[in-house]
Design a protein around this motif. Sequence first.
Motif, PDB file in Angstrom:
ATOM      1  N   ARG A 136      50.729  32.783  32.164  1.00 13.20           N
ATOM      2  CA  ARG A 136      50.501  33.075  33.462  1.00 13.20           C
ATOM      3  C   ARG A 136      49.929  34.145  33.858  1.00 13.20           C
ATOM      4  N   HIS A 137      49.207  34.381  34.764  1.00 14.80           N
ATOM      5  CA  HIS A 137      48.578  35.588  35.090  1.00 14.80           C
ATOM      6  C   HIS A 137      48.370  35.685  36.573  1.00 14.80           C
ATOM      7  N   LEU A 138      48.601  37.026  37.014  1.00 18.63           N
ATOM      8  CA  LEU A 138      48.549  37.250  38.357  1.00 18.63           C
ATOM      9  C   LEU A 138      46.972  37.754  38.649  1.00 18.63           C
ATOM     10  N   VAL A 139      46.313  37.128  39.700  1.00 20.42           N
ATOM     11  CA  VAL A 139      45.211  37.721  40.438  1.00 20.42           C
ATOM     12  C   VAL A 139      45.080  37.757  41.795  1.00 20.42           C
ATOM     13  N   ALA A 140      44.791  38.827  42.212  1.00 16.86           N
ATOM     14  CA  ALA A 140      44.478  38.784  43.593  1.00 16.86           C
ATOM     15  C   ALA A 140      45.851  38.350  44.326  1.00 16.86           C
ATOM     16  N   GLY A 141      46.999  38.426  43.704  1.00 19.87           N
ATOM     17  CA  GLY A 141      48.303  38.380  44.148  1.00 19.87           C
ATOM     18  C   GLY A 141      48.774  36.782  44.159  1.00 19.87           C
ATOM     19  N   ARG A 142      48.033  36.129  43.248  1.00 19.34           N
ATOM     20  CA  ARG A 142      48.263  34.684  43.253  1.00 19.34           C
ATOM     21  C   ARG A 142      48.419  34.340  41.468  1.00 19.34           C
ATOM     22  N   LEU A 143      49.655  33.658  41.375  1.00 22.23           N
ATOM     23  CA  LEU A 143      49.974  33.388  40.124  1.00 22.23           C
ATOM     24  C   LEU A 143      49.105  31.904  39.351  1.00 22.23           C
ATOM     25  N   VAL A 144      48.355  32.389  38.333  1.00 24.77           N
ATOM     26  CA  VAL A 144      47.740  31.101  37.943  1.00 24.77           C
ATOM     27  C   VAL A 144      47.964  30.881  36.173  1.00 24.77           C
ATOM     28  N   ARG A 145      47.596  29.739  35.884  1.00 26.37           N
ATOM     29  CA  ARG A 145      47.603  29.590  34.440  1.00 26.37           C
ATOM     30  C   ARG A 145      46.374  29.477  33.866  1.00 26.37           C
ATOM     31  N   VAL A 146      46.236  29.999  32.796  1.00 27.57           N
ATOM     32  CA  VAL A 146      45.042  30.342  31.873  1.00 27.57           C
ATOM     33  C   VAL A 146      45.026  30.042  30.409  1.00 27.57           C
ATOM     34  N   LEU A 147      44.260  29.189  30.040  1.00 29.05           N
ATOM     35  CA  LEU A 147      44.077  28.834  28.702  1.00 29.05           C
ATOM     36  C   LEU A 147      43.399  29.853  28.028  1.00 29.05           C
ATOM     37  N   LEU A 148      44.147  30.739  26.991  1.00 28.61           N
ATOM     38  CA  LEU A 148      43.450  31.397  25.871  1.00 28.61           C
ATOM     39  C   LEU A 148      42.829  30.756  25.038  1.00 28.61           C
ATOM     40  N   THR A 149      41.694  30.996  24.819  1.00 33.94           N
ATOM     41  CA  THR A 149      40.878  30.354  23.623  1.00 33.94           C
ATOM     42  C   THR A 149      40.701  31.365  22.363  1.00 33.94           C
ATOM     43  N   GLY A 150      40.333  31.154  21.349  1.00 33.62           N
ATOM     44  CA  GLY A 150      39.895  31.835  20.016  1.00 33.62           C
ATOM     45  C   GLY A 150      38.325  31.981  20.075  1.00 33.62           C
ATOM     46  N   THR A 151      37.537  31.459  21.052  1.00 31.91           N
ATOM     47  CA  THR A 151      36.158  31.416  21.162  1.00 31.91           C
ATOM     48  C   THR A 151      35.541  32.802  21.497  1.00 31.91           C
ATOM     49  N   PRO A 152      34.773  33.386  20.732  1.00 28.93           N
ATOM     50  CA  PRO A 152      34.070  34.667  20.944  1.00 28.93           C
ATOM     51  C   PRO A 152      33.014  34.371  21.998  1.00 28.93           C
ATOM     52  N   LEU A 153      32.694  35.338  22.714  1.00 29.68           N
ATOM     53  CA  LEU A 153      31.373  35.043  23.876  1.00 29.68           C
ATOM     54  C   LEU A 153      30.275  35.968  23.322  1.00 29.68           C
ATOM     55  N   PRO A 154      29.386  35.492  22.970  1.00 34.23           N
ATOM     56  CA  PRO A 154      28.206  36.128  22.356  1.00 34.23           C
ATOM     57  C   PRO A 154      27.812  37.182  23.036  1.00 34.23           C
ATOM     58  N   GLY A 155      27.392  38.306  22.591  1.00 36.28           N
ATOM     59  CA  GLY A 155      27.035  39.516  23.322  1.00 36.28           C
ATOM     60  C   GLY A 155      27.939  40.000  24.210  1.00 36.28           C
ATOM     61  N   ARG A 156      29.309  39.873  24.147  1.00 33.69           N
ATOM     62  CA  ARG A 156      30.385  40.680  24.843  1.00 33.69           C
ATOM     63  C   ARG A 156      31.117  41.394  23.970  1.00 33.69           C
ATOM     64  N   GLY A 157      30.861  41.765  22.694  1.00 35.60           N
ATOM     65  CA  GLY A 157      31.669  42.515  21.975  1.00 35.60           C
ATOM     66  C   GLY A 157      33.063  41.636  21.342  1.00 35.60           C
ATOM     67  N   ASP A 158      34.321  41.930  21.741  1.00 33.42           N
ATOM     68  CA  ASP A 158      35.298  41.401  21.091  1.00 33.42           C
ATOM     69  C   ASP A 158      35.759  40.421  22.368  1.00 33.42           C
ATOM     70  N   VAL A 159      35.173  39.970  23.239  1.00 35.06           N
ATOM     71  CA  VAL A 159      35.640  39.420  24.343  1.00 35.06           C
ATOM     72  C   VAL A 159      36.005  37.980  24.050  1.00 35.06           C
ATOM     73  N   LEU A 160      36.955  37.026  24.440  1.00 34.76           N
ATOM     74  CA  LEU A 160      37.223  35.838  24.203  1.00 34.76           C
ATOM     75  C   LEU A 160      37.319  34.899  25.240  1.00 34.76           C
ATOM     76  N   ALA A 161      36.949  33.531  25.246  1.00 38.13           N
ATOM     77  CA  ALA A 161      36.882  32.790  26.611  1.00 38.13           C
ATOM     78  C   ALA A 161      38.342  32.370  26.831  1.00 38.13           C
ATOM     79  N   ALA A 162      38.397  32.392  28.472  1.00 38.96           N
ATOM     80  CA  ALA A 162      39.748  31.846  28.820  1.00 38.96           C
ATOM     81  C   ALA A 162      39.216  30.702  29.930  1.00 38.96           C
TER      82      ALA A 162
END
Length: 68
Positions: A36-62
């Motif tokens: 669960r993550h709070l964004v702009a005052g709203r609670l959302v569910r986000v799936l965390l993946t292990g997929t690295p995003l090319p060209g973005r350093g250590d950032v993973l996809a959600a």
Amino acid sequence: MAHPTRTYLVTNPDALFHPDERITFHGAAPAGTVVRHLVAGRLVRVLLTGTPLPGRGDVLAADLQAYL
């Protein structure tokens, strides 16, 4: 022992998540975890993946799952 900090980029943005919306998650959640993550005052569910995003350093996809 401190938990790692991981940064995720939402790969399916919408009106609430702009195209560069990043989630910083403190913990050792494995890939495939839905958090669960709070964004702009709203609670959302986000799936965390292990997929690295090319060209973005250590950032993973959600993936936005649902608004709560």
